[in-house]
Enzyme design. Structure first.
Site, short mmCIF file in Angstrom:
data_model
loop_
_atom_site.label_atom_id
_atom_site.label_comp_id
_atom_site.label_asym_id
_atom_site.label_seq_id
_atom_site.Cartn_x
_atom_site.Cartn_y
_atom_site.Cartn_z
N ASN A 1 -13.03 -2.96 2.40
CA ASN A 1 -14.01 -1.88 2.54
C ASN A 1 -15.00 -1.91 1.39
O ASN A 1 -14.62 -2.25 0.25
CB ASN A 1 -13.29 -0.53 2.58
N HIS B 1 -7.00 -5.58 2.38
CA HIS B 1 -5.85 -4.99 3.08
C HIS B 1 -5.32 -6.05 4.03
O HIS B 1 -6.07 -6.56 4.88
CB HIS B 1 -6.29 -3.79 3.93
N HIS C 1 -10.34 -5.32 -3.11
CA HIS C 1 -9.02 -5.55 -2.53
C HIS C 1 -9.14 -5.92 -1.07
O HIS C 1 -10.02 -5.45 -0.36
CB HIS C 1 -8.10 -4.33 -2.69
N VAL D 1 -10.93 3.10 -3.58
CA VAL D 1 -10.61 2.51 -4.89
C VAL D 1 -11.63 1.41 -5.17
O VAL D 1 -11.73 0.44 -4.40
CB VAL D 1 -9.17 1.96 -4.91
N ASP E 1 0.85 -1.19 0.00
CA ASP E 1 0.00 0.00 0.00
C ASP E 1 0.89 1.25 0.00
O ASP E 1 1.89 1.32 0.71
CB ASP E 1 -0.92 0.00 1.23
N ILE E 2 0.49 2.22 -0.81
CA ILE E 2 1.29 3.44 -0.97
C ILE E 2 1.26 4.31 0.29
O ILE E 2 2.15 5.14 0.50
CB ILE E 2 0.78 4.22 -2.21
P1 AMP Z 1 -9.82 1.59 0.24
O1 AMP Z 1 -10.06 2.80 1.08
O2 AMP Z 1 -10.17 0.32 0.95
O3 AMP Z 1 -10.46 1.71 -1.13
O4 AMP Z 1 -8.26 1.51 0.07
C1 AMP Z 1 -7.56 1.95 -1.05
C2 AMP Z 1 -6.10 1.81 -0.71
O5 AMP Z 1 -5.35 1.90 -1.89
C3 AMP Z 1 -5.57 2.89 0.25
O6 AMP Z 1 -5.03 2.28 1.42
C4 AMP Z 1 -4.49 3.59 -0.57
O7 AMP Z 1 -3.38 3.99 0.19
C5 AMP Z 1 -4.12 2.54 -1.59
N1 AMP Z 1 -3.59 3.02 -2.86
C6 AMP Z 1 -4.12 3.96 -3.67
N2 AMP Z 1 -3.35 4.14 -4.76
C7 AMP Z 1 -2.32 3.26 -4.64
C8 AMP Z 1 -1.18 2.97 -5.45
N3 AMP Z 1 -0.95 3.58 -6.62
N4 AMP Z 1 -0.31 2.02 -5.00
C9 AMP Z 1 -0.53 1.39 -3.84
N5 AMP Z 1 -1.58 1.63 -3.04
C10 AMP Z 1 -2.47 2.55 -3.43
#
Ligand code: AMP
Ligand code: ZN
Length: 113
Positions: free
Chosen positions: A87, A102, A100, A96, A30-31
């Site tokens: 989520n 986490h 996914h 996103v 995760d970024i």
């Molecule tokens: P969610 O809130 O469950 O949709 O989580 C989306 C996750 O994607 C967040 O924890 C972000 O930090 C992560 N994220 C968004 N863009 C990227 C990326 N380019 N590379 C890695 N993680 C990302």
């Protein structure tokens, strides 16, 4: 999905720190990590979230858990413990819209929903 950031990561159009990949799933760091270990596990098929899971594609979820199991062991967090979160939609905190998990661990986690 053309505008999906995770589909772009799968196609390597956006760089990511890949920790696991096979024909069905990809896992990358995760970024914006919330803990020392924070990996996202995604299906290569674009599913928006858990609401897109049906009788035909439900096997992917078991596979995602198997990968999480393997990665948690490899990261050395399996014994002390970790959390797997997905989520869904706005009030669930989804940002996103590509399914996914986490995988979070490496420290004592606070309770969060
Ligand atoms: P969610 O809130 O469950 O949709 O989580 C989306 C996750 O994607 C967040 O924890 C972000 O930090 C992560 N994220 C968004 N863009 C990227 C990326 N380019 N590379 C890695 N993680 C990302
Ligand atoms: Zn996608």
């Amino acid at each position: 999905m053309q505008d999906c950031i995770f589909c772009k990561i799968i196609k390597k159009e956006i760089p990511s720190q890949v920790v696991y990949e096979d024909e069905l799933v990809m896992a990358f760091k995760d970024i914006n990590p919330l803990a020392p270990v924070h990996v996202l596990i995604i299906p290569k098929e674009h599913l928006a979230n858990v609401l897109d899971i049906n009788e035909e594609n439900a096997d992917i979820v078991g596979h995602m858990y198997l990968v999480a199991n393997k990665l948690a062991r490899e990261a050395g967090i399996s014994e002390k413990g970790f959390r797997i979160v997905t989520n869904c939609n706005e009030e669930g905190g989804q940002v996103v819209y590509h399914l996914h998990f986490h995988l979070i661990g490496g420290e004592k986690l606070k309770c969060f929903a």
